[in-house]
Enzyme design. Sequence first.
Site, PDB file in Angstrom:
ATOM      1  N   ASP A 130     -11.643  -1.929   7.381  1.00  0.00           N
ATOM      2  CA  ASP A 130     -11.100  -1.551   5.993  1.00  0.00           C
ATOM      3  C   ASP A 130     -12.273  -0.719   5.476  1.00  0.00           C
ATOM      4  O   ASP A 130     -13.227  -0.114   6.237  1.00  0.00           O
ATOM      5  CB  ASP A 130     -10.817  -2.733   4.939  1.00  0.00           C
ATOM      6  CG  ASP A 130      -9.579  -2.354   4.309  1.00  0.00           C
ATOM      7  OD1 ASP A 130      -9.726  -1.495   3.235  1.00  0.00           O
ATOM      8  OD2 ASP A 130      -8.584  -2.669   4.110  1.00  0.00           O
TER       9      ASP A 130
ATOM     10  N   HIS B  35     -10.614  -1.645  -1.709  1.00  0.00           N
ATOM     11  CA  HIS B  35      -9.483  -1.798  -0.853  1.00  0.00           C
ATOM     12  C   HIS B  35      -9.871  -2.947   0.084  1.00  0.00           C
ATOM     13  O   HIS B  35      -9.145  -3.902   0.573  1.00  0.00           O
ATOM     14  CB  HIS B  35      -8.949  -0.761  -0.244  1.00  0.00           C
ATOM     15  CG  HIS B  35      -7.751  -0.731   0.637  1.00  0.00           C
ATOM     16  ND1 HIS B  35      -7.664  -1.134   1.903  1.00  0.00           N
ATOM     17  CD2 HIS B  35      -6.565  -0.368   0.355  1.00  0.00           C
ATOM     18  CE1 HIS B  35      -6.514  -1.103   2.421  1.00  0.00           C
ATOM     19  NE2 HIS B  35      -5.725  -0.641   1.354  1.00  0.00           N
TER      20      HIS B  35
ATOM     21  N   SER C  64      -0.632  -2.216   2.697  1.00  0.00           N
ATOM     22  CA  SER C  64      -1.940  -2.802   2.680  1.00  0.00           C
ATOM     23  C   SER C  64      -2.317  -4.026   2.272  1.00  0.00           C
ATOM     24  O   SER C  64      -3.139  -4.853   2.789  1.00  0.00           O
ATOM     25  CB  SER C  64      -2.957  -1.933   1.964  1.00  0.00           C
ATOM     26  OG  SER C  64      -3.328  -0.876   2.750  1.00  0.00           O
TER      27      SER C  64
END
Length: 765
Positions: free
Chosen positions: A141, A215, A545
Amino acid sequence: MASFFFFTGLLLLLPCLSLSVTAAKQTYIVHMKHQAKPSTFSTHNDWYASSVQSLSSSTDSLLYTYNTAYNGFAASLDPDQAQALRQSDAVLGVYEDTLYTLHTTRSPQFLGISSDFGLLAGYSKLDFDKASLDVIIGVLDTGVWPESKSFDDSAMPEVPTKWRGQCESGPDFSPKLCNKKLIGARFFSKGYHMAGGSFSKKPNEPESPRDYDGHGTHTASTAAGVPVANASLLGYASGVARGMATHARVATYKVCWKTGCFGSDILAGIDRAIQDGVDVLSMSLGGGSAPYYRDTIAVGAFAAMEKGIVVSCSAGNSGPTKASLANVAPWILTVGAGTLDRDFPAYVFLGNKKKATGVSLYSGNGMGNKPVSLVYNKGSNGSSSSNLCLPGSLQPELVRGKVVICDRGINARVEKGAVVRDAGGVGMILANTAASGEELVADSHLLPAVAIGRRMGDIVREYAKTVPNPTALLTFGGTVLNVRPSPVVAAFSSRGPNMVTPQILKPDVIGPGVNILAAWTEASGPTELEKDTRRTKFNIMSGTSMSCPHLSGVAALLKAAHPDWSPSAIKSALMTTAYVVDNTKSPLHDAADGRLSTPWAHGSGHVNPQKAISPGLVYDASTEDYIAFLCSLGYTIEHVKAIVKRPNITCTRKFNTPGELNYPSFSVLFGDQRVVRYTRELTNVGPARSLYNVTVDGPSTVGISVRPKRLLFRTVGEKKRYTVTFVAKNGDQKMGGAAFGSIVWGNAQHQVRSPVAFSWTQLMS
């Protein structure tokens, strides 16, 4: 002149490439014949380096060498150099680098996980405790914010001896920041560099494992964060934030940067994670559909699967458009998104006394209790972009001091609010259009803002356009629990059918992916906008996600409980135990239009961890089964080798159709033939002497028969086969139409359910 290009042990004469060539260089991923390494090179890495040096005088042209996930390397080459490589017999393929994108509290309780051990009735708490501490989840990520309390290691014993990874250093990242919870942190940036990314131009994102986006921290903590009390986003969703597998270890691999995630970096991250010794790989990123040999994630995931690693990937956020899935390889767990039973209501009170209910995470002082003027700047000819509130589209003299209606779409939802605020507006109504339907996603806006669905959006838009002096007041309702119905399939969750191999039903399963609270970077505000100066240790985000790491964490729990299960067995357990009814006992619905959802949206259903831990039966598949699947796709043997990475592989065994793979779901295509027959094999992972009976459900246009109708498993681990025959009946089924059903093997203890999708590629006569 000629230059000598040493590949196969023979000198290959290739045209000399002038060093003054001005063609722009870019990253290429080069697939090599592993067995063709000349004996003069001690390692494949030496061979790869020599190969690149014979083409380029630059010392930094070789970006990566791949040893586990791929046979080959990534290099910075100009088009002529890439073409020269393609001419060699030792090269199977040369591919341009691909840009992939990110598929951007209460979920453990919603899933029935009060603790890691609450799942495991009948299992020893101490044994499971020890086992789950040995499970390692690798997260590819945007990196990690290691100071987050979600990665506290105060209750963790020493790092498992099997771990071969490390924490890499950077100007803002010391290896000492890792601990017994966050046991690895690496970064891969050479593909990003080559594509024009410059760290000197972006001082806010140094070259290190640190997460400046948020994220990666969010997904890693969702998968395996430890419990953190009093967590919230500016007061919203207050409570204990925790991941799915709180006792598992975390290793992060930063492969995504400001401009996205490059295939060469992703492949390097997968390659390293496999060597490091992860048990689960979680990737909340993806691109479009492509043949598996051209799909970096699929190729890397195959190598991981061969090593016993469960690979969990997001399905994508391109819903509700059909055939919009990413990451559809059958050896990948493809995860869609659904809602939780938690909401953040907000309200719009119009001057005509009508009230619209929406959602919001706005946490400021609000608008007060006095209505203000309402404006909707839709151009009369429909060409104006001001209705979308794009940057620079609003005229301050028209919106100053007013609430502005902004249509959803094109730019980020939170950016629209910033545009309104900068133009002098005091509030925003974010109104869905037909593309988003009734799906509501809450955001932490910079000004008072409420998101509403399409139907109410149409009413509010019409009111603003037709009433002489329209007004509105926005208010906010905080956090509400036990929302019904839930879960609902998120409208943004990408949909089937699977366009790469239509005979494999995708997505596989859905999990919580809407308004998820998890850890966050302290380098970015909750909206991720540069002008957002707020800082928070937790954030609420939505996307596949977010659903992907939920499944990654649950897969880690299953890996701990059943360390001898294959990745396909774990995936089967997650799929066949998933549920397809909501908390009102009604079939799952789709947020896009409010209608019933289908397996093209929810796959096998919503994950049910408590059931998955003891599925009764599993559909297992070996590496050889996946090879037979690949050989049935019409690929050349070189294409199969690109995925399988075995030097002497042949397609002596292959399926007649890809649908013969021993998959936990069915996708039946009626085309030239009106009869489709598949044989599946079930493995007993429940008690000995277990008897199962089959029940089928399907449309009236299809006949379904199963032989035998009863399966008796006398021992644990015993395998039994059954054959199912699908017959398309004469009728008015439209060409291109679809229908759905199910096949369930059940007894008093277990219900092993497989969804079935039917597609008609031509009319049946």
